[in-house]
Each structure stands twice: as structure tokens, then as C-alpha cells.
Write a protein that holds these residues in place. Structure first.
Motif, PDB file in Angstrom:
ATOM      1  N   PRO A 158      72.982  -3.063 126.023  1.00 18.73           N
ATOM      2  CA  PRO A 158      71.579  -3.308 126.356  1.00 18.73           C
ATOM      3  C   PRO A 158      71.441  -4.147 127.627  1.00 18.73           C
ATOM      4  O   PRO A 158      72.076  -5.194 127.772  1.00 18.73           O
ATOM      5  CB  PRO A 158      71.051  -4.067 125.134  1.00 18.73           C
ATOM      6  N   TYR A 159      70.599  -3.679 128.553  1.00 13.52           N
ATOM      7  CA  TYR A 159      70.341  -4.384 129.810  1.00 13.52           C
ATOM      8  C   TYR A 159      68.834  -4.527 130.016  1.00 13.52           C
ATOM      9  O   TYR A 159      68.031  -3.815 129.400  1.00 13.52           O
ATOM     10  CB  TYR A 159      70.898  -3.610 131.006  1.00 13.52           C
ATOM     11  N   LEU A 160      68.476  -5.439 130.938  1.00  8.88           N
ATOM     12  CA  LEU A 160      67.111  -5.517 131.461  1.00  8.88           C
ATOM     13  C   LEU A 160      67.196  -5.280 132.964  1.00  8.88           C
ATOM     14  O   LEU A 160      67.836  -6.040 133.689  1.00  8.88           O
ATOM     15  CB  LEU A 160      66.483  -6.887 131.185  1.00  8.88           C
ATOM     16  N   SER A 178      86.266  -3.984 131.563  1.00  8.45           N
ATOM     17  CA  SER A 178      86.002  -2.596 131.933  1.00  8.45           C
ATOM     18  C   SER A 178      84.565  -2.172 131.661  1.00  8.45           C
ATOM     19  O   SER A 178      84.199  -1.019 131.896  1.00  8.45           O
ATOM     20  CB  SER A 178      86.952  -1.659 131.186  1.00  8.45           C
ATOM     21  N   GLY A 179      83.727  -3.097 131.158  1.00  7.45           N
ATOM     22  CA  GLY A 179      82.340  -2.775 130.853  1.00  7.45           C
ATOM     23  C   GLY A 179      82.115  -2.219 129.466  1.00  7.45           C
ATOM     24  O   GLY A 179      80.995  -1.835 129.120  1.00  7.45           O
ATOM     25  N   THR A 180      83.160  -2.193 128.635  1.00  2.00           N
ATOM     26  CA  THR A 180      83.022  -1.709 127.260  1.00  2.00           C
ATOM     27  C   THR A 180      82.366  -2.786 126.398  1.00  2.00           C
ATOM     28  O   THR A 180      82.770  -3.952 126.447  1.00  2.00           O
ATOM     29  CB  THR A 180      84.402  -1.358 126.680  1.00  2.00           C
ATOM     30  N   PRO A 181      81.359  -2.422 125.592  1.00  2.00           N
ATOM     31  CA  PRO A 181      80.668  -3.445 124.794  1.00  2.00           C
ATOM     32  C   PRO A 181      81.573  -4.031 123.714  1.00  2.00           C
ATOM     33  O   PRO A 181      82.365  -3.317 123.097  1.00  2.00           O
ATOM     34  CB  PRO A 181      79.491  -2.673 124.187  1.00  2.00           C
ATOM     35  N   THR A 182      81.438  -5.349 123.525  1.00  3.27           N
ATOM     36  CA  THR A 182      82.201  -6.041 122.494  1.00  3.27           C
ATOM     37  C   THR A 182      81.318  -6.801 121.519  1.00  3.27           C
ATOM     38  O   THR A 182      81.801  -7.255 120.485  1.00  3.27           O
ATOM     39  CB  THR A 182      83.196  -7.024 123.137  1.00  3.27           C
ATOM     40  N   ASP A 183      80.022  -6.938 121.826  1.00  4.65           N
ATOM     41  CA  ASP A 183      79.114  -7.652 120.931  1.00  4.65           C
ATOM     42  C   ASP A 183      77.691  -7.220 121.228  1.00  4.65           C
ATOM     43  O   ASP A 183      77.383  -6.770 122.342  1.00  4.65           O
ATOM     44  CB  ASP A 183      79.256  -9.164 121.107  1.00  4.65           C
ATOM     45  N   VAL A 206      70.455  -7.363 134.216  1.00  5.13           N
ATOM     46  CA  VAL A 206      71.189  -8.419 133.537  1.00  5.13           C
ATOM     47  C   VAL A 206      71.441  -8.001 132.092  1.00  5.13           C
ATOM     48  O   VAL A 206      70.689  -7.207 131.518  1.00  5.13           O
ATOM     49  CB  VAL A 206      70.415  -9.753 133.564  1.00  5.13           C
ATOM     50  N   LEU A 207      72.512  -8.535 131.518  1.00  5.97           N
ATOM     51  CA  LEU A 207      72.807  -8.294 130.106  1.00  5.97           C
ATOM     52  C   LEU A 207      71.741  -8.924 129.233  1.00  5.97           C
ATOM     53  O   LEU A 207      71.224 -10.005 129.526  1.00  5.97           O
ATOM     54  CB  LEU A 207      74.164  -8.882 129.743  1.00  5.97           C
ATOM     55  N   TRP A 208      71.434  -8.259 128.142  1.00  4.91           N
ATOM     56  CA  TRP A 208      70.543  -8.850 127.137  1.00  4.91           C
ATOM     57  C   TRP A 208      71.281 -10.018 126.481  1.00  4.91           C
ATOM     58  O   TRP A 208      72.490  -9.923 126.209  1.00  4.91           O
ATOM     59  CB  TRP A 208      70.206  -7.802 126.083  1.00  4.91           C
ATOM     60  N   PRO A 209      70.607 -11.154 126.250  1.00  4.87           N
ATOM     61  CA  PRO A 209      71.291 -12.272 125.588  1.00  4.87           C
ATOM     62  C   PRO A 209      71.895 -11.846 124.254  1.00  4.87           C
ATOM     63  O   PRO A 209      71.259 -11.155 123.455  1.00  4.87           O
ATOM     64  CB  PRO A 209      70.164 -13.295 125.380  1.00  4.87           C
ATOM     65  N   GLY A 210      73.136 -12.241 124.026  1.00  2.00           N
ATOM     66  CA  GLY A 210      73.839 -11.869 122.807  1.00  2.00           C
ATOM     67  C   GLY A 210      74.711 -10.646 122.970  1.00  2.00           C
ATOM     68  O   GLY A 210      75.559 -10.383 122.119  1.00  2.00           O
ATOM     69  N   ALA A 211      74.528  -9.887 124.058  1.00  2.00           N
ATOM     70  CA  ALA A 211      75.388  -8.737 124.346  1.00  2.00           C
ATOM     71  C   ALA A 211      76.582  -9.205 125.171  1.00  2.00           C
ATOM     72  O   ALA A 211      76.473 -10.140 125.970  1.00  2.00           O
ATOM     73  CB  ALA A 211      74.616  -7.659 125.090  1.00  2.00           C
ATOM     74  N   ALA A 212      77.717  -8.559 124.988  1.00  2.00           N
ATOM     75  CA  ALA A 212      78.929  -8.911 125.724  1.00  2.00           C
ATOM     76  C   ALA A 212      79.726  -7.657 126.012  1.00  2.00           C
ATOM     77  O   ALA A 212      79.707  -6.696 125.231  1.00  2.00           O
ATOM     78  CB  ALA A 212      79.768  -9.901 124.933  1.00  2.00           C
TER      79      ALA A 212
END
Length: 250
Positions: free
Chosen positions: A71-73, A120-125, A110-116
Motif C-alpha cells: 500500500p502506497y500514497l 527488493s521491494g517485496t512486502p514483509t508487513d 510514500v509507504l502507508w504507515p505500518g507497511a514494510a
């Protein structure tokens, strides 16, 4: 008597000289207004300057998005009346510490807060989820960023907008894999789809439905037609034999 006239002349001359010097020391009345402030014409150029421009801030883009299950803004802002060329994004926490992202360019995402993500850009959280013993469980310290959150944009002026957490879609998930997204108040549950039925290995493909007004031919129907045809042939043979016998008898 001569000395008296000479003294009087000197006195009058001194008085006249003092009057001339005093007149030269007093500024012209035309250069001041009644309040004592300089008039506009007293400026070197003789022009009046407009008041300074009031700073403004507008957002051309303010769009939540999902990219690669992250998730991004995405944003783009324009400021006037200021020389600042960076923006600060503050995610406003209604019951705790805000999340501040400072020194950002005037456009980007920017990343949504809480996303990580990893290197390599693969989501982890994902916000609203935590990993316990290898299982994703609902609830974490970023529950407040969904289903929506207020976001303040600051350059010199500032602007506050509301961002909705981007929903999942069949091509992009904004929740951990294998999980059902939490119910968002007033919105349908995004990201959940019923997969199409897949036949078991070796099973024949499903038959297409018959055209309107026609029924499919089955084995029982074909056998019935064959029996009826045989009966008609036999009846015809009997009729021909009877006719020949009548002619022979006659």
C-alpha cells in the motif's frame, strides 16, 4: 553716537543670519502628512508596492494505490508565496504519536504507515496485521491508519486531507497472503473472490449447455429410433407379401 549705530547694525545683521539658518533647518511641510509619517512621494521611486502574496498549497494528486501487494500514497503538491521546495507528510494519529515523513520532494509516493518491504521491494508487513508463530493475526500498533486516516501536507502553508486505505483486488493484495481482509465499516469486503471450479484430474470437461429449443440425443433415444425403423420395415414386408398372394389367388 557713531559707536551706537555700529553696534545696532551688528545686532540686526546677527538676527537676520540666525533667521535664515533656522529656516533652512526646518523641513518642508509638503514632505510629511498630518500624522508625521512620510508621504508616498517621499520614497526614492515614488511608487507604492503591493502587499506580499499570501502562501497557498494545493494537491494535484492525492491517491492511495496498491503496487506489488504494497500500500502506497501517491501525491503531488504545488505551493505559492514560499521558496520552500520540500514537503512534510504527517499521518495524524487520533490517539497517539503521529507518523512524520519530512524532507520529501513535491511529488512522489510514500509507504502507508505500518507497511514494510525488503531491499527488493517485496512486502514483509501490512498495517493492521502481526505475525505470530508463522501465522498472520489481525491487530497491531497501526490499526488507526485504516480504513481511513487524516494526512497533513506542509510546505510553508499546510493542507489536511483524508486518505482511504487502498483495497485489495484480484491483481494486488494489501493484506498478508492467505488472509481475509478485516471488515471495513460501510464498505464491502475487498479482495475476496470465489475461485472458478476446477475439474479433477482425468475428469471429462463439462458439456456445453444445449441450444435453446433442442434436447441432447442420448443412447436410449437412438435405440428407440432403431426399433421403430425395424418395425416399419417388417410391416412393409408383410404388406408386400400379402399383395402378391392376392394376385396369385386371383
Amino acid at each position: 553716537m557713531a559707536h551706537a549705530r555700529t553696534a545696532a547694525g551688528i545686532t540686526v545683521g546677527l538676527l537676520l543670519s540666525g533667521a535664515v539658518a533656522l529656516a533652512a533647518a526646518v523641513p518642508a511641510a509638503a514632505d510629511t502628512d498630518p500624522t508625521g509619517s512620510p508621504s508616498p512621494s517621499s520614497s526614492p521611486s515614488g511608487t507604492e508596492y503591493p502587499p506580499p502574496e499570501v502562501p497557498t498549497l494545493t494537491a494535484q494528486i492525492f491517491q492511495p494505490e496498491c503496487d506489488g501487494d504494497v500500500p502506497y500514497l501517491r501525491y503531488a503538491v504545488t505551493a505559492t508565496g514560499t521558496e520552500n521546495d520540500t514537503v512534510t507528510i504527517t499521518w495524524l494519529n487520533p490517539s497517539g504519536d503521529d507518523v512524520v515523513q519530512a524532507g520529501l520532494p513535491m511529488s512522489g509516493r510514500v509507504l502507508w504507515p505500518g507497511a514494510a518491504v525488503d531491499a527488493s521491494g517485496t512486502p514483509t508487513d501490512w498495517p493492521g496485521w502481526r505475525l505470530e508463530d508463522g501465522v498472520w493475526v489481525e491487530g497491531d500498533e497501526f490499526d488507526w491508519v485504516r480504513p481511513s486516516v487524516d494526512v497533513k501536507l506542509q510546505v510553508n502553508p499546510e493542507l489536511t486531507l483524508t486518505a482511504a486505505y487502498p483495497p485489495s483486488s484480484p491483481s494486488c493484495a494489501t493484506n498478508p497472503p492467505g488472509t481475509v481482509p478485516p471488515e471495513e465499516p460501510g464498505e464491502p469486503d475487498p479482495g475476496t473472490t470465489e475461485p472458478a471450479a476446477v475439474p479433477a484430474d482425468g475428469a471429462p470437461p463439462a458439456a456445453a449447455p444445449p441450444a435453446s429449443g433442442f434436447l441432447p440425443q442420448t443412447g436410449a433415444g437412438v435405440a428407440g429410433l432403431a426399433v421403430a425403423a425395424a418395425a416399419l420395415v417388417a410391416a412393409g414386408g408383410l404388406a408386400v407379401g400379402a399383395a402378391r398372394r392376392r394376385r396369385a389367388d386371383g
